[in-house]
Scaffold this motif. Structure first.
Motif, short mmCIF file in Angstrom:
data_model
loop_
_atom_site.label_atom_id
_atom_site.label_comp_id
_atom_site.label_asym_id
_atom_site.label_seq_id
_atom_site.Cartn_x
_atom_site.Cartn_y
_atom_site.Cartn_z
N PRO A 35 54.85 43.67 50.22
CA PRO A 35 53.79 44.02 51.19
C PRO A 35 52.52 43.20 51.01
O PRO A 35 51.92 42.74 51.98
CB PRO A 35 53.54 45.51 50.90
N ALA A 36 52.09 43.02 49.75
CA ALA A 36 50.88 42.22 49.51
C ALA A 36 51.11 40.76 49.89
O ALA A 36 50.23 40.12 50.51
CB ALA A 36 50.47 42.32 48.05
N PHE A 40 48.84 39.02 52.86
CA PHE A 40 48.03 37.83 52.63
C PHE A 40 48.60 36.62 53.36
O PHE A 40 47.84 35.76 53.83
CB PHE A 40 47.92 37.55 51.13
N GLY A 41 49.93 36.54 53.45
CA GLY A 41 50.54 35.44 54.20
C GLY A 41 50.14 35.47 55.67
O GLY A 41 49.82 34.42 56.25
N ILE A 89 51.99 32.87 44.23
CA ILE A 89 50.75 32.66 44.97
C ILE A 89 50.77 31.31 45.68
O ILE A 89 50.47 31.21 46.87
CB ILE A 89 49.55 32.74 44.01
N VAL A 90 51.15 30.26 44.95
CA VAL A 90 51.20 28.93 45.54
C VAL A 90 52.23 28.90 46.67
O VAL A 90 51.99 28.30 47.73
CB VAL A 90 51.52 27.87 44.47
N THR A 91 53.37 29.53 46.48
CA THR A 91 54.40 29.54 47.50
C THR A 91 53.93 30.22 48.77
O THR A 91 54.11 29.69 49.88
CB THR A 91 55.66 30.24 46.97
N VAL A 92 53.34 31.40 48.65
CA VAL A 92 52.87 32.14 49.82
C VAL A 92 51.78 31.35 50.55
O VAL A 92 51.80 31.23 51.78
CB VAL A 92 52.36 33.53 49.41
N VAL A 93 50.83 30.80 49.80
CA VAL A 93 49.74 30.05 50.42
C VAL A 93 50.28 28.79 51.10
O VAL A 93 49.89 28.47 52.23
CB VAL A 93 48.68 29.69 49.36
N PHE A 94 51.19 28.10 50.44
CA PHE A 94 51.75 26.88 51.03
C PHE A 94 52.52 27.20 52.31
O PHE A 94 52.34 26.54 53.34
CB PHE A 94 52.67 26.20 50.02
#
Length: 413
Positions: A35-36, A40-41, A89-94
């Motif tokens: 969910p988080a 954020f995504g 974190i890097v994966t979701v942001v990317f």
């Protein structure tokens, strides 16, 4: 001798390797706290979709940047400690940044690779500084104001890292000096950059207390700020278009060749960059270069080909003073009028911007219709006149700028 890879290539390669490695780790270990990650995504994707284009701003997607930084510094969700790591974190942001950039890529808007590389590397920097220590309980005793100050300090360091990356990328693309580019990036942090950092910290703190519902609530102030910046950028664009229209008056009236003011402005700005002028100083320089010939509108008989550089010094000074008076009447910044007025003064008494406009205007006039050897001959004539008419450092900067533009010109030994 083997050529060294450019900073641009190194930064892009580092971001690509980091994104690929993080994606591989996430696919192998699975996605924690979905969910988080989804919330954020979505926030980052929306931020990228609403990115503005066409304006000279440091952060084109402030909501996406704030969402990415808050996810990197997220320690708890509604009072429960989080378990996601740096790779996730890097994966979701990317992934979210890439998805939100698809429409902009399709329209060919903006330096997409630079933007994505900066986003990945800065978010990774923030996450590496925070997540391992938080998961080990190092920040367990940091509560209240101390914890908030910790997040702000980490965001400040991340912003500095981003400034260095942005300046390095600009240096690699343009060849301009790194120091002034970095200084411009740091100055820009006082604007939208500070709002991004503050919103990222507030989001991380709010989600830790009330959960993911805090994200849409605390996104609204930044969206309103972005709207205000858009309006400001639109006003600045209209203002510049007005100046360009005024500058073209001499061309329409037949006093100067077509495109002369634009060429002088572009080359003057490049020289100003090479000499290390700040962004506000470059703006004044560009506007003055656009309007440097406007005093000719007061002449009864036009100067042949608009070439004021060959006129007697007294006549050049009269035209410059007339131009400054016209600029003041238009309501343009008084600093622009000063540069226009002083472009005919002895160079040792001139401000830097006036020195640049004087030299570049003379060069532009000399190369018109001079044939293939015109640029070389014009530059040599300027060098020979550095004893009294043109600032030597400006002439040599002009040579460097022209050399970067692939003109075969001799450099000062």
């Amino acid at each position: 001798m083997t050529a060294r890879p450019s900073p641009e290539l190194l930064i892009h390669a580092a971001a690509a390797l980091l994104a690929a490695g993080s994606l591989g780790v996430t696919l192998w270990s699975g996605l924690d706290e979905r969910p988080a990650a989804l919330a954020f995504g979505v926030l980052i994707t929306v931020g990228e979709l609403t990115r503005w284009t066409g304006a000279r701003v440091r952060e084109a997607a402030p909501l996406g940047a704030a969402g990415a930084l808050s996810y990197a510094l997220l320690g708890a969700d509604a009072g429960r400690p989080t378990e996601h790591g740096v790779a996730q974190i890097v994966t979701v942001v990317f992934a979210a940044s890439l998805l939100g950039s698809v429409p902009h890529i399709a329209r060919g808007q903006g330096p997409f690779l630079d933007h994505l590389a900066r986003r990945v590397l800065t978010v990774a920097f923030a996450a590496i500084c925070f997540q391992p220590l938080y998961n080990r309980g190092v920040f367990g005793e940091w509560v209240g104001p101390a914890y908030a100050l910790l997040l702000l300090a980490l965001l400040a360091l991340t912003a500095l890292c981003d400034c260095v990356l942005a300046a390095a990328l600009a240096r690699s693309r343009t060849g301009w000096p790194f120091g002034p580019l970095l200084r411009d990036e740091l100055r820009a942090l006082l604007g939208i950059g500070s709002a991004v950092c503050a919103t990222g910290a507030v989001m991380a703190l709010a989600v830790a207390v009330v959960g993911l519902w805090a994200l849409p609530v605390f996104s609204l102030p930044l969206l309103l700020t972005q709207l205000s910046f858009k309006r400001y950028a639109a006003v600045r664009t209209t203002y510049r278009q007005t100046i360009v229209s005024l500058a073209r008056a001499t061309e329409i009236a037949g006093y100067t060749p077509a495109g002369h003011a634009r060429r002088v402005a572009e080359l003057s700005r490049a020289v100003g960059r090479d000499l290390g002028l700040t962004r506000p100083e470059l703006t004044v320089l560009e506007y003055a270069a656009l309007m440097h010939d406007i005093g000719q509108l007061s002449l009864v008989d036009p100067v042949p080909a608009g070439a004021t550089a060959v006129l007697p010094a007294a006549e050049q000074l009269r035209i410059a003073l007339l131009g400054g008076a016209v600029v003041r009447q238009t309501g343009v910044d008084a600093a622009v009028a000063v540069v226009v007025e002083r472009q005919a003064d002895p160079y040792r008494e001139q401000p830097v911007a006036a020195r640049i406009v004087r030299a570049v205007n003379a060069y532009e006039e000399k190369v018109q219709g001079a044939g293939p050897g015109g640029p070389l001959t014009a530059l040599e004539e300027l060098r020979l006149a550095t004893a009294g008419d043109y600032a030597p450092e400006v002439v040599e900067s002009l040579a460097r700028v022209l050399a970067r533009d692939c003109l075969t010109l001799p450099m000062a030994g």
